[in-house]
Write a protein that holds these residues in place. Structure first.
Motif, short mmCIF file in Angstrom:
data_model
loop_
_atom_site.label_atom_id
_atom_site.label_comp_id
_atom_site.label_asym_id
_atom_site.label_seq_id
_atom_site.Cartn_x
_atom_site.Cartn_y
_atom_site.Cartn_z
N ASP A 69 5.88 5.12 -38.50
CA ASP A 69 5.66 4.18 -37.17
C ASP A 69 5.98 4.77 -35.94
N SER A 70 5.44 4.62 -34.78
CA SER A 70 5.84 5.28 -33.68
C SER A 70 6.26 4.12 -32.76
N GLN A 71 7.46 4.57 -32.27
CA GLN A 71 8.14 3.61 -31.25
C GLN A 71 7.63 3.92 -29.59
N TYR A 72 6.82 4.93 -29.40
CA TYR A 72 6.21 5.19 -28.15
C TYR A 72 4.87 4.96 -28.07
N GLU A 73 4.54 3.60 -28.52
CA GLU A 73 3.19 3.06 -28.35
C GLU A 73 2.41 3.11 -26.96
N SER A 74 3.33 2.83 -25.88
CA SER A 74 2.98 2.72 -24.62
C SER A 74 2.48 3.83 -24.08
N THR A 75 2.72 4.91 -24.70
CA THR A 75 2.18 6.13 -24.09
C THR A 75 0.85 6.76 -24.70
N PHE A 76 0.19 5.81 -25.60
CA PHE A 76 -0.95 6.20 -26.42
C PHE A 76 -2.24 5.57 -25.66
N THR A 85 -5.73 3.17 -33.81
CA THR A 85 -5.33 3.98 -35.17
C THR A 85 -4.09 3.61 -35.59
N LEU A 86 -3.01 3.50 -34.78
CA LEU A 86 -1.71 2.87 -35.12
C LEU A 86 -1.71 1.67 -35.73
#
Length: 70
Positions: free
Chosen positions: A20-27, A34-35
């Motif tokens: 899981d990514s913690q940097y979702e705001s930059t996606f 997709t996440l």
């Protein structure tokens, strides 16, 4: 187990070790969708794994919140 998880279209989560990514705001929007789908499949995989285990196996992974932890 591979057959059960493959039938539910979640074996790739186990095989590729979903992180899981913690940097979702930059996606981008597509990456966020997709996440979101990957998170949903990860939770489904944990649910299916819980159902497939006996009591001893369940106790070992009962606190897992992702397939990686399990």
């Amino acid at each position: 187990m591979k057959t059960l998880l493959g039938a539910h279209d979640v074996w790739k989560i186990v095989e590729n070790r979903f992180i899981d990514s913690q940097y979702e705001s930059t996606f981008s929007t597509i990456q966020k969708e997709t996440l979101k789908g990957s998170r949903k499949r990860d939770k489904k995989t944990v649910f299916l794994l819980y159902q497939a285990l006996d009591d001893d196996g369940f106790e070992k992974i009962s606190n897992a919140t992702s397939i990686k932890e399990a």
